[in-house]
Design an enzyme around this catalytic site. Sequence first.
Site, PDB file in Angstrom:
ATOM      1  CG  ASP A  90      -8.408  -3.751  -4.167  1.00  0.00           C
ATOM      2  OD1 ASP A  90      -9.248  -3.398  -5.012  1.00  0.00           O
ATOM      3  OD2 ASP A  90      -8.602  -3.680  -2.936  1.00  0.00           O
ATOM      4  CG  ASP A 103     -12.055   3.523 -12.164  1.00  0.00           C
ATOM      5  OD1 ASP A 103     -12.224   2.497 -12.842  1.00  0.00           O
ATOM      6  OD2 ASP A 103     -12.899   3.943 -11.351  1.00  0.00           O
ATOM      7  CD  GLU A 120      -2.707   1.468   0.253  1.00  0.00           C
ATOM      8  OE1 GLU A 120      -2.561   2.554  -0.361  1.00  0.00           O
ATOM      9  OE2 GLU A 120      -3.545   0.611  -0.057  1.00  0.00           O
TER      10      GLU A 120
END
Length: 286
Positions: free
Chosen positions: A158, A161, A108
């Site tokens: 994951d 857009d 992340e």
Amino acid sequence: MADNPLWHETLHDHFGQYFSVDNVLYHEKTDHQDLIIFDNRAFGRVMALDGVVQTTERDEFIYHEMMTHVPLLAHGNAKHVLIIGGGDGAMLREVSRHRSIETITMVEIDAGVVSFCRQYLPNHSAGAYDDPRFTLVIDDGVNFVNQTTQTFDVIISDCTDPIGPGESLFTSAFYEGCKRCLNPGGVFVAQNGVCFLQQDEAVGSHRKLSHYFRDVSFYQAAIPTYYGGIMTFAWASDNEALRHLSSEIIQARFHKANLTCRYYNPAIHTAAFALPQYLHDALSAP
């Protein structure tokens, strides 16, 4: 509803959806992003970034079950899983349900996303961040897959857009890095938008992924929040057979994994790889 303000999504021109806002839990608007979390009577807690819904409590299970159980059960023997993004923790929650997995690594870019989502979207992770098999890496996804010495059996992207920060996770540099750290026979999957409205994204991903993987396709799911038709998930592997496993094999693996799902089941798994003709035509166009 008339007494509640309305929040309008801005993903598409001339077409969209709105939510009534029962209660704003958090709203941060800076020069870089506009992040809001609010309660909605129909969909529960809703998180949106830059005018686009990212997740809701009501239907997140569809997205996360399909992004995890399809590649993991198709692979059949995944021990090491990489999640790119996924800061809300729901992807980790679903992956961690597979007890045969030995390590789960999540990359992340912003540590604050994880703590933020644990506070405001606790039902998404449901305690999965405490799984001893889990490792959190704070890094850019493209950099990680091109630099890591680890290898993985399944990689799940994951991503948001392909606009703004999420755009890098749709590039050749990212796909090449994923191929680099994917074990032989491994599977890569990624969300690829609603193909009826975002067909160019699917075509672009297919073209780029085909440079690195022998078998590239898509599978689908119907997710109410991601409106406009079926949502497509990119699928890439060097083992085409994984995409054509018999329903009996998937059923046996599903039973062995002892999973109880709300959307995914072996019949859905098989059917998900059937794609509409307009997508086939777009992918085969010169």
